[in-house]
Design a protein around this motif. Sequence first.
Motif, short mmCIF file in Angstrom:
data_model
loop_
_atom_site.label_atom_id
_atom_site.label_comp_id
_atom_site.label_asym_id
_atom_site.label_seq_id
_atom_site.Cartn_x
_atom_site.Cartn_y
_atom_site.Cartn_z
N GLY A 37 0.80 -1.24 0.00
CA GLY A 37 0.00 0.00 0.00
C GLY A 37 0.82 1.28 0.00
O GLY A 37 0.30 2.36 -0.29
N GLN A 38 2.11 1.16 0.32
CA GLN A 38 2.99 2.34 0.32
C GLN A 38 3.66 2.55 -1.04
O GLN A 38 4.43 3.49 -1.21
CB GLN A 38 4.07 2.16 1.39
N LEU A 39 3.36 1.69 -1.99
CA LEU A 39 3.99 1.77 -3.31
C LEU A 39 3.00 2.22 -4.37
O LEU A 39 1.79 2.05 -4.22
CB LEU A 39 4.53 0.39 -3.72
N SER A 40 3.51 2.77 -5.46
CA SER A 40 2.66 3.12 -6.60
C SER A 40 2.24 1.83 -7.32
O SER A 40 2.81 0.76 -7.09
CB SER A 40 3.43 4.00 -7.58
N GLY A 41 1.28 1.95 -8.21
CA GLY A 41 0.83 0.79 -8.97
C GLY A 41 1.95 0.16 -9.78
O GLY A 41 2.09 -1.07 -9.82
N GLY A 42 2.76 1.00 -10.41
CA GLY A 42 3.86 0.48 -11.22
C GLY A 42 4.88 -0.26 -10.37
O GLY A 42 5.41 -1.30 -10.78
N GLN A 43 5.13 0.27 -9.18
CA GLN A 43 6.06 -0.40 -8.26
C GLN A 43 5.48 -1.73 -7.79
O GLN A 43 6.18 -2.74 -7.72
CB GLN A 43 6.37 0.51 -7.06
N THR A 80 -0.37 -4.12 -17.54
CA THR A 80 -0.31 -2.65 -17.43
C THR A 80 -1.68 -1.99 -17.47
O THR A 80 -1.78 -0.77 -17.36
CB THR A 80 0.56 -2.05 -18.56
N SER A 81 -2.76 -2.78 -17.60
CA SER A 81 -4.06 -2.14 -17.85
C SER A 81 -4.63 -1.43 -16.63
O SER A 81 -5.49 -0.58 -16.75
CB SER A 81 -5.05 -3.15 -18.40
N ALA A 82 -4.14 -1.77 -15.42
CA ALA A 82 -4.66 -1.09 -14.23
C ALA A 82 -3.77 0.08 -13.81
O ALA A 82 -3.99 0.70 -12.77
CB ALA A 82 -4.77 -2.09 -13.08
N LEU A 83 -2.77 0.39 -14.62
CA LEU A 83 -1.78 1.40 -14.23
C LEU A 83 -2.06 2.77 -14.85
O LEU A 83 -2.59 2.86 -15.96
CB LEU A 83 -0.37 0.96 -14.67
N ILE A 95 3.31 2.87 -16.88
CA ILE A 95 3.31 1.70 -17.77
C ILE A 95 4.72 1.32 -18.20
O ILE A 95 5.10 0.15 -18.17
CB ILE A 95 2.38 1.96 -18.98
N ASN A 96 5.52 2.33 -18.57
CA ASN A 96 6.84 2.01 -19.11
C ASN A 96 7.77 1.34 -18.11
O ASN A 96 8.57 0.50 -18.48
CB ASN A 96 7.50 3.28 -19.69
N GLU A 97 7.63 1.70 -16.83
CA GLU A 97 8.54 1.09 -15.84
C GLU A 97 8.28 -0.42 -15.74
O GLU A 97 9.20 -1.20 -15.47
CB GLU A 97 8.43 1.78 -14.48
N MET A 152 9.72 -6.12 -18.45
CA MET A 152 9.28 -7.21 -19.33
C MET A 152 10.17 -7.32 -20.58
O MET A 152 10.50 -8.42 -21.02
CB MET A 152 7.82 -7.00 -19.72
N VAL A 153 10.57 -6.18 -21.11
CA VAL A 153 11.45 -6.16 -22.29
C VAL A 153 12.79 -6.82 -21.93
O VAL A 153 13.32 -7.65 -22.68
CB VAL A 153 11.68 -4.71 -22.80
N GLU A 154 13.30 -6.47 -20.75
CA GLU A 154 14.58 -7.03 -20.29
C GLU A 154 14.48 -8.57 -20.17
O GLU A 154 15.37 -9.30 -20.61
CB GLU A 154 14.92 -6.42 -18.94
N LEU A 155 13.38 -9.02 -19.60
CA LEU A 155 13.15 -10.47 -19.46
C LEU A 155 13.13 -11.15 -20.82
O LEU A 155 13.73 -12.21 -21.02
CB LEU A 155 11.79 -10.73 -18.80
N ALA A 156 12.42 -10.53 -21.75
CA ALA A 156 12.31 -11.09 -23.10
C ALA A 156 13.69 -11.18 -23.75
O ALA A 156 14.04 -12.18 -24.37
CB ALA A 156 11.39 -10.22 -23.95
N GLN A 157 14.48 -10.12 -23.57
CA GLN A 157 15.80 -10.08 -24.19
C GLN A 157 16.76 -11.10 -23.57
O GLN A 157 17.72 -11.53 -24.19
CB GLN A 157 16.38 -8.67 -24.13
N GLU A 158 16.45 -11.50 -22.32
CA GLU A 158 17.28 -12.52 -21.66
C GLU A 158 16.86 -13.94 -22.05
O GLU A 158 17.45 -14.92 -21.60
CB GLU A 158 17.17 -12.37 -20.14
N GLY A 159 15.79 -14.05 -22.86
CA GLY A 159 15.40 -15.37 -23.36
C GLY A 159 14.32 -16.08 -22.56
O GLY A 159 14.11 -17.28 -22.73
#
Length: 244
Positions: free
Chosen positions: A137-143, A166-169, A174-176, A181-188
């Motif tokens: 509860g102390q964090l933003s949605g993205g966090q 990202t639809s609830a953000l 959204i980008n954070e 997710m992009v990093e995960l994808a690039q790691e395979g």
Amino acid sequence: MAMIEFKNVSKWYGSFQVLKDCTTKVEKGEVIVVCGPSGSGKSTLIKCVNGLEPFQQGELIVNGQSVGAKTTNLPQLRAKIGMVFQNFELFPHMSVTANLNLAQVKVLGRSPEESTEKSRALLQRVGLIDHARKFPGQLSGGQQQRVAIARALAMDPIAMLFDEPTSALDPEMINEVLDVMVELAQEGMTMMCVTHEMGFARKVAHRVIFMDQGEIVEDATKTDFFGTPRSERAQQFLSKILHH
């Protein structure tokens, strides 16, 4: 052997057919984006992968195991498939670190010390190590969504499922989440993502699956899908989503 394989999977809610003869496969290391209009069966399709949604017909094989077989240990299978939901699903009464530790201790049998070490490394990776002792509860949605991704990764999954992460953000958050997710994808990492974020699809997807009324209407490389989708329905969908 594909990591995930759907063979004519069909599902009904009562008399309403929500999935119709869905056939596709996801190879190890592939990133698949599943898109389509609201109510087209996208979320249901990916929730079948880890048995959160049972299906009535067809076969679904994940890492060599048949999901629908009576002999399959679903909790064990779910422990290997990371799932990130639209609304984070974090425990509000537990700190961020405790949220990450819980399943590691209970399901994987790691010691609390080992779990905490793993959790801290993952929080560092998603840029949240400074928030380790806070409550959701102390964090933003993205966090919170990045904590949810770290929690899924703490189980050393063989594949990750994202259900509209990202639809609830708020737009600026959204980008954070997409960056992680992009990093995960690039790691395979093998990934199936239900999302309307077409920029993400263009950047990292190997294939795009377009669904409408419970059917897989298109299953194409991203180049083909964004170039000239074969179906009129997908063309209409893209014209709306890319122009707004």
